[in-house]
Design a protein around this motif. Structure first.
Motif, PDB file in Angstrom:
ATOM      1  N   ILE A  68       0.823  -1.214   0.000  1.00 38.46           N
ATOM      2  CA  ILE A  68       0.000   0.000   0.000  1.00 38.46           C
ATOM      3  C   ILE A  68       0.856   1.262   0.000  1.00 38.46           C
ATOM      4  O   ILE A  68       0.331   2.364   0.122  1.00 38.46           O
ATOM      5  CB  ILE A  68      -0.952   0.017   1.219  1.00 38.46           C
ATOM      6  CG1 ILE A  68      -0.155  -0.041   2.517  1.00 38.46           C
ATOM      7  CG2 ILE A  68      -1.931  -1.128   1.137  1.00 38.46           C
ATOM      8  CD1 ILE A  68      -1.020   0.066   3.769  1.00 38.46           C
ATOM      9  N   ARG A  69       2.175   1.129  -0.132  1.00 37.21           N
ATOM     10  CA  ARG A  69       3.070   2.289  -0.113  1.00 37.21           C
ATOM     11  C   ARG A  69       3.356   2.767  -1.532  1.00 37.21           C
ATOM     12  O   ARG A  69       3.576   1.962  -2.431  1.00 37.21           O
ATOM     13  CB  ARG A  69       4.386   1.939   0.585  1.00 37.21           C
ATOM     14  CG  ARG A  69       5.379   3.085   0.635  1.00 37.21           C
ATOM     15  CD  ARG A  69       6.747   2.647   1.095  1.00 37.21           C
ATOM     16  NE  ARG A  69       6.761   2.369   2.523  1.00 37.21           N
ATOM     17  CZ  ARG A  69       7.060   1.190   3.044  1.00 37.21           C
ATOM     18  NH1 ARG A  69       7.335   0.169   2.255  1.00 37.21           N
ATOM     19  NH2 ARG A  69       7.062   1.024   4.354  1.00 37.21           N
ATOM     20  N   GLY A  90      -3.202   4.922   0.344  1.00 40.80           N
ATOM     21  CA  GLY A  90      -3.166   3.469   0.368  1.00 40.80           C
ATOM     22  C   GLY A  90      -3.991   2.898   1.506  1.00 40.80           C
ATOM     23  O   GLY A  90      -4.259   3.562   2.511  1.00 40.80           O
ATOM     24  N   LYS A 151      -3.275   0.971  -3.687  1.00 40.44           N
ATOM     25  CA  LYS A 151      -2.292   2.045  -3.592  1.00 40.44           C
ATOM     26  C   LYS A 151      -2.903   3.368  -4.033  1.00 40.44           C
ATOM     27  O   LYS A 151      -3.977   3.406  -4.647  1.00 40.44           O
ATOM     28  CB  LYS A 151      -1.064   1.733  -4.455  1.00 40.44           C
ATOM     29  CG  LYS A 151      -0.198   0.610  -3.922  1.00 40.44           C
ATOM     30  CD  LYS A 151       1.076   0.481  -4.739  1.00 40.44           C
ATOM     31  CE  LYS A 151       2.000  -0.581  -4.171  1.00 40.44           C
ATOM     32  NZ  LYS A 151       3.271  -0.668  -4.923  1.00 40.44           N
ATOM     33  N   TYR A 237       5.358  10.626  -0.849  1.00 37.68           N
ATOM     34  CA  TYR A 237       4.555   9.611  -0.169  1.00 37.68           C
ATOM     35  C   TYR A 237       5.211   9.297   1.167  1.00 37.68           C
ATOM     36  O   TYR A 237       6.423   9.047   1.230  1.00 37.68           O
ATOM     37  CB  TYR A 237       4.444   8.338  -1.013  1.00 37.68           C
ATOM     38  CG  TYR A 237       3.728   8.548  -2.320  1.00 37.68           C
ATOM     39  CD1 TYR A 237       2.358   8.352  -2.418  1.00 37.68           C
ATOM     40  CD2 TYR A 237       4.422   8.956  -3.457  1.00 37.68           C
ATOM     41  CE1 TYR A 237       1.694   8.553  -3.619  1.00 37.68           C
ATOM     42  CE2 TYR A 237       3.769   9.154  -4.654  1.00 37.68           C
ATOM     43  CZ  TYR A 237       2.408   8.948  -4.733  1.00 37.68           C
ATOM     44  OH  TYR A 237       1.757   9.154  -5.917  1.00 37.68           O
ATOM     45  N   LYS A 240       1.606   5.043   3.643  1.00 38.70           N
ATOM     46  CA  LYS A 240       0.435   4.893   2.772  1.00 38.70           C
ATOM     47  C   LYS A 240      -0.210   6.234   2.408  1.00 38.70           C
ATOM     48  O   LYS A 240      -1.186   6.263   1.666  1.00 38.70           O
ATOM     49  CB  LYS A 240      -0.605   4.010   3.450  1.00 38.70           C
ATOM     50  CG  LYS A 240      -1.178   4.603   4.724  1.00 38.70           C
ATOM     51  CD  LYS A 240      -2.211   3.686   5.342  1.00 38.70           C
ATOM     52  CE  LYS A 240      -2.817   4.303   6.603  1.00 38.70           C
ATOM     53  NZ  LYS A 240      -3.858   3.426   7.203  1.00 38.70           N
TER      54      LYS A 240
END
Length: 247
Positions: A68-69, A90, A151, A237, A240
């Motif tokens: 999810i990163r 995410g 994501k 980012y 998440k």
């Protein structure tokens, strides 16, 4: 004694004592949208997704938060629909979230003029959990449920057909608010405008000390305090979360 009075001249315009004078003018009507290039799928409603994957046995895996990163590399463009839900962060979708999406959209849409398709797969990643009151130790717990990793920048669902964005925006907003990550309803044109705005902001940035330049130059030895993901994703980012204010 009676007196004869001449009638007053007629006044242009409505109201007491006057009449409306008709005037001929040229009216401009907005052209109706063209739906000639839209192809409806065989099933207009969202199909049912299984709660458990159809495999004989799934081993217990680590968490793998890299699922999810960062930005998504798939399902970032529209395929059939004109509108959809875009993830701005995410997270993991449970089977309950997918059922909420399917039931809400199926209840609000008109299957004769609209259709909806999935852009995320069925839950396949196992999540373990130990029973309530269980003591620590004893190895990894049993599989409790399955989730779907999403994501940032990925489309969750698409909606299309002979409809306008104002017709589908209310129930798409209702669905987006209930997701476990920030999401917004968006159209094809809106997605292109968002990306053009980000590119214009990056191109017209007047601050020379961007995150990428500071990290690349290793100013004040900051590389040893940063994660390799910060260098790879240029600081846009954080786990998440998508930091949209970063350039």
């Amino acid at each position: 004694m009676w007196r004869w009075r001449l009638p007053r001249p007629l006044r242009a315009g409505g109201g007491p004592g006057g009449v409306t004078v008709p005037r001929a003018g040229l009216k401009k009507y907005v052209l109706p949208p063209d739906y000639s290039g839209i192809t409806f799928p065989e099933r207009t409603k969202l199909k049912f997704l299984e709660k458990v994957p159809a495999v004989p046995k799934v081993k217990r895996e680590p968490r793998h938060l890299r699922d999810i990163r960062g930005p998504s590399r798939e399902a970032t463009e529209f395929t059939q629909g004109q509108y959809g839900i875009l993830a701005l962060g995410g997270g993991y979708l449970r089977w309950g979230h997918l059922e909420m999406i399917r039931l809400t959209i199926g209840r609000c849409m008109n299957p004769k003029t609209m259709f909806a398709i999935w852009r995320v797969p069925a839950p396949s990643k196992p999540v373990t959990r130990k029973s309530l009151g269980h003591r620590m130790g004893g190895g990894k717990g049993p599989i409790d449920h399955y989730v779907t990793a999403v994501k940032s920048g990925r489309l969750v669902v698409e909606v299309g057909g002979h409809c306008q964005f104002e017709e589908v925006k209310p129930f798409l907003t209702q669905v987006a608010k209930k997701l476990p990550f920030p999401a917004i309803p968006i159209s094809r044109d809106g997605l292109q405008e968002m990306r053009q705005e980000e590119e214009e902001k990056r191109r017209n940035n007047q601050n020379p000390w961007t995150f990428e330049r500071v990290v690349t130059s290793n100013m004040l030895g900051m590389r040893k305090y940063l994660s390799p993901y910060d260098v790879q994703l240029k600081g846009r980012y954080w786990g998440k979360f998508f930091l949209k204010h970063r350039v």
